[in-house]
Enzyme design. Structure first.
Site, PDB file in Angstrom:
ATOM      1  N   MET A 208       0.843  -1.202   0.000  1.00 16.85           N
ATOM      2  CA  MET A 208       0.000   0.000   0.000  1.00 16.85           C
ATOM      3  C   MET A 208       0.879   1.253   0.000  1.00 16.85           C
ATOM      4  O   MET A 208       0.422   2.341   0.358  1.00 16.85           O
ATOM      5  CB  MET A 208      -0.937  -0.001   1.210  1.00 16.85           C
ATOM      6  CG  MET A 208      -1.921  -1.172   1.162  1.00 16.85           C
ATOM      7  SD  MET A 208      -3.433  -0.861   2.067  1.00 16.85           S
ATOM      8  CE  MET A 208      -2.799  -0.627   3.712  1.00 16.85           C
TER       9      MET A 208
ATOM     10  N   HIS B 154       9.215  -3.378   3.406  1.00 15.74           N
ATOM     11  CA  HIS B 154       8.770  -3.570   2.021  1.00 15.74           C
ATOM     12  C   HIS B 154       9.973  -3.832   1.105  1.00 15.74           C
ATOM     13  O   HIS B 154       9.917  -4.675   0.207  1.00 15.74           O
ATOM     14  CB  HIS B 154       8.061  -2.315   1.495  1.00 15.74           C
ATOM     15  CG  HIS B 154       6.826  -1.918   2.245  1.00 15.74           C
ATOM     16  ND1 HIS B 154       6.755  -0.775   3.000  1.00 15.74           N
ATOM     17  CD2 HIS B 154       5.604  -2.501   2.340  1.00 15.74           C
ATOM     18  CE1 HIS B 154       5.541  -0.661   3.523  1.00 15.74           C
ATOM     19  NE2 HIS B 154       4.823  -1.697   3.145  1.00 15.74           N
TER      20      HIS B 154
ATOM     21  N   GLY C  57       4.897 -10.307   3.752  1.00 13.93           N
ATOM     22  CA  GLY C  57       5.659 -10.253   4.998  1.00 13.93           C
ATOM     23  C   GLY C  57       4.968 -11.047   6.105  1.00 13.93           C
ATOM     24  O   GLY C  57       3.741 -11.053   6.198  1.00 13.93           O
TER      25      GLY C  57
ATOM     26  N   VAL D 250      11.009  -7.209   9.435  1.00 11.08           N
ATOM     27  CA  VAL D 250      12.129  -6.288   9.607  1.00 11.08           C
ATOM     28  C   VAL D 250      11.788  -5.348  10.767  1.00 11.08           C
ATOM     29  O   VAL D 250      10.676  -4.802  10.826  1.00 11.08           O
ATOM     30  CB  VAL D 250      12.395  -5.483   8.321  1.00 11.08           C
ATOM     31  CG1 VAL D 250      13.508  -4.460   8.539  1.00 11.08           C
ATOM     32  CG2 VAL D 250      12.752  -6.431   7.175  1.00 11.08           C
TER      33      VAL D 250
HETATM   34  P1  AMP Z   1       1.399  -2.960   3.498  1.00 11.12           P
HETATM   35  O1  AMP Z   1       1.952  -1.896   2.611  1.00 11.12           O
HETATM   36  O2  AMP Z   1       1.350  -2.591   4.946  1.00 11.12           O
HETATM   37  O3  AMP Z   1       0.123  -3.560   2.976  1.00 11.12           O
HETATM   38  O4  AMP Z   1       2.456  -4.140   3.442  1.00 11.12           O
HETATM   39  C1  AMP Z   1       2.850  -4.703   2.222  1.00 11.12           C
HETATM   40  C2  AMP Z   1       3.658  -5.942   2.495  1.00 11.12           C
HETATM   41  O5  AMP Z   1       4.803  -5.613   3.279  1.00 11.12           O
HETATM   42  C3  AMP Z   1       2.869  -7.000   3.304  1.00 11.12           C
HETATM   43  O6  AMP Z   1       3.132  -8.294   2.769  1.00 11.12           O
HETATM   44  C4  AMP Z   1       3.436  -6.840   4.677  1.00 11.12           C
HETATM   45  O7  AMP Z   1       3.347  -8.015   5.460  1.00 11.12           O
HETATM   46  C5  AMP Z   1       4.885  -6.483   4.390  1.00 11.12           C
HETATM   47  N1  AMP Z   1       5.491  -5.812   5.530  1.00 11.12           N
HETATM   48  C6  AMP Z   1       4.981  -4.772   6.244  1.00 11.12           C
HETATM   49  N2  AMP Z   1       5.786  -4.473   7.275  1.00 11.12           N
HETATM   50  C7  AMP Z   1       6.832  -5.338   7.218  1.00 11.12           C
HETATM   51  C8  AMP Z   1       8.010  -5.542   8.018  1.00 11.12           C
HETATM   52  N3  AMP Z   1       8.269  -4.799   9.089  1.00 11.12           N
HETATM   53  N4  AMP Z   1       8.851  -6.530   7.655  1.00 11.12           N
HETATM   54  C9  AMP Z   1       8.598  -7.313   6.556  1.00 11.12           C
HETATM   55  N5  AMP Z   1       7.516  -7.169   5.773  1.00 11.12           N
HETATM   56  C10 AMP Z   1       6.647  -6.196   6.097  1.00 11.12           C
END
Ligand code: AMP
Length: 282
Positions: free
Chosen positions: A30, A37, A149, A178
């Site tokens: 997002m 990410h 993630g 992370v």
């Molecule tokens: P989002 O933009 O929050 O929808 O996240 C996009 C992707 O990044 C999802 O698969 C999340 O699980 C992953 N993600 C978000 N935060 C982290 C993190 N701290 N470490 C690894 N992956 C992450």
């Protein structure tokens, strides 16, 4: 890196890659990219010839009163970071492009059995929104691999199930969480935290590592680990939404903890909702 913003343009870019015999790895996001990410882009690069990142704040997965309107957005910065990290294609549609006939949509992907667990209990409709957008991205980009993630553990479980149930033929890779040096899991929502709230937010990682230490010392009672999570979180003054030890695939609470059980927490720190988890291993 190529930027495409329409369904037609992304299909054309994907067809070109497939004609060249290239496998695509997709990283759905997002936006408001952070190192978490970007670590997914690193993994994607190892698994395919071309890395595509999608950047779309998906309205379907936000409930009434949630932070859809104030969710942080900075496309220019995201594109620069993704390109620098080695993404080949960025798909950044607007809402009308992604959902030309809605919302509401007539066709969605629900997973009622597991939607009520963990985050589903307080975010009705959230996972239906997630599965629907991910299914649509899989249709548009036909990736060989998609990288998610572990941070959103329940999401990764539901996506694996959707792929099995609907036969998408996409390999799902789940990357480790992370964290900041002090343990706080990176999240786009961390920008909402005041310095005092950020301090309180450290209790998530601390509670999880206390539960992990109990497991490592031989404790196998789900109840004992649950109450350890709860007391660490309570002591920090955050408001607990759940603090659970669950089975890794059914997401139901376990009485007896075993290798691979998942400790998952969700709290509110002020107005900000934060989640974190660890998978228990010796
Ligand atoms: P989002 O933009 O929050 O929808 O996240 C996009 C992707 O990044 C999802 O698969 C999340 O699980 C992953 N993600 C978000 N935060 C982290 C993190 N701290 N470490 C690894 N992956 C992450």
């Amino acid at each position: 890196m190529d930027l495409v913003v329409t369904r037609d343009a992304v299909r054309t870019a994907v067809a070109r890659a497939h004609r060249a015999g290239e496998r695509i790895a997709l990283v759905p996001t997002m936006g408001s990219l952070h190192e978490g990410h970007l670590s997914l882009i690193d993994r994607a690069r190892e698994r395919a010839d071309r890395v595509a990142i999608s950047i779309f704040v998906n309205p379907l997965q936000f409930g009434a009163g949630e932070d859809l309107d104030r969710y942080p957005r900075d496309l220019e910065r995201d594109l620069a970071l993704a390109e620098e990290r080695g993404a080949d294609l960025a798909f950044a549609p607007d809402e009308g492009e992604m959902y030309p006939s809605g919302p509401p949509l007539i066709t969605v992907v629900p997973a009622p059995e597991m939607e009520g667990a963990l985050c589903g209990a307080t975010r009705p409709g959230h996972f239906r929104g997630v599965l629907t957008v991910v299914a649509k991205l899989f249709c548009l980009l036909s990736p060989a691999v998609a990288v998610f993630g572990q941070k959103d553990y329940q999401q990764s479980v539901l996506i694996r199930r959707m792929v099995d149930d609907l036969g998408f033929g996409v390999e799902i890779d789940v990357a480790p969480i992370v964290r900041e040096a002090d343990g706080l899991a990176l999240s786009s929502r961390n920008v909402y935290l005041s310095p005092d709230e950020r301090e309180k937010a450290l209790s998530l990682a601390r509670a999880l590592s206390a539960a992990g230490a109990l497991y490592a010392s031989g404790e196998r009672s789900g109840e004992v680990l649950r109450s350890a999570l709860g007391s660490h979180l309570d002591a920090s003054g955050v408001s607990i939404e759940y603090a659970e030890i669950v089975d890794p695939t059914t997401l139901t609470p376990v009485a007896c903890v075993r290798e691979g059980s998942v400790c998952a927490v969700a709290v509110r720190v002020g107005k900000t909702r934060l989640i974190d988890n660890i998978i228990l291993h010796l």
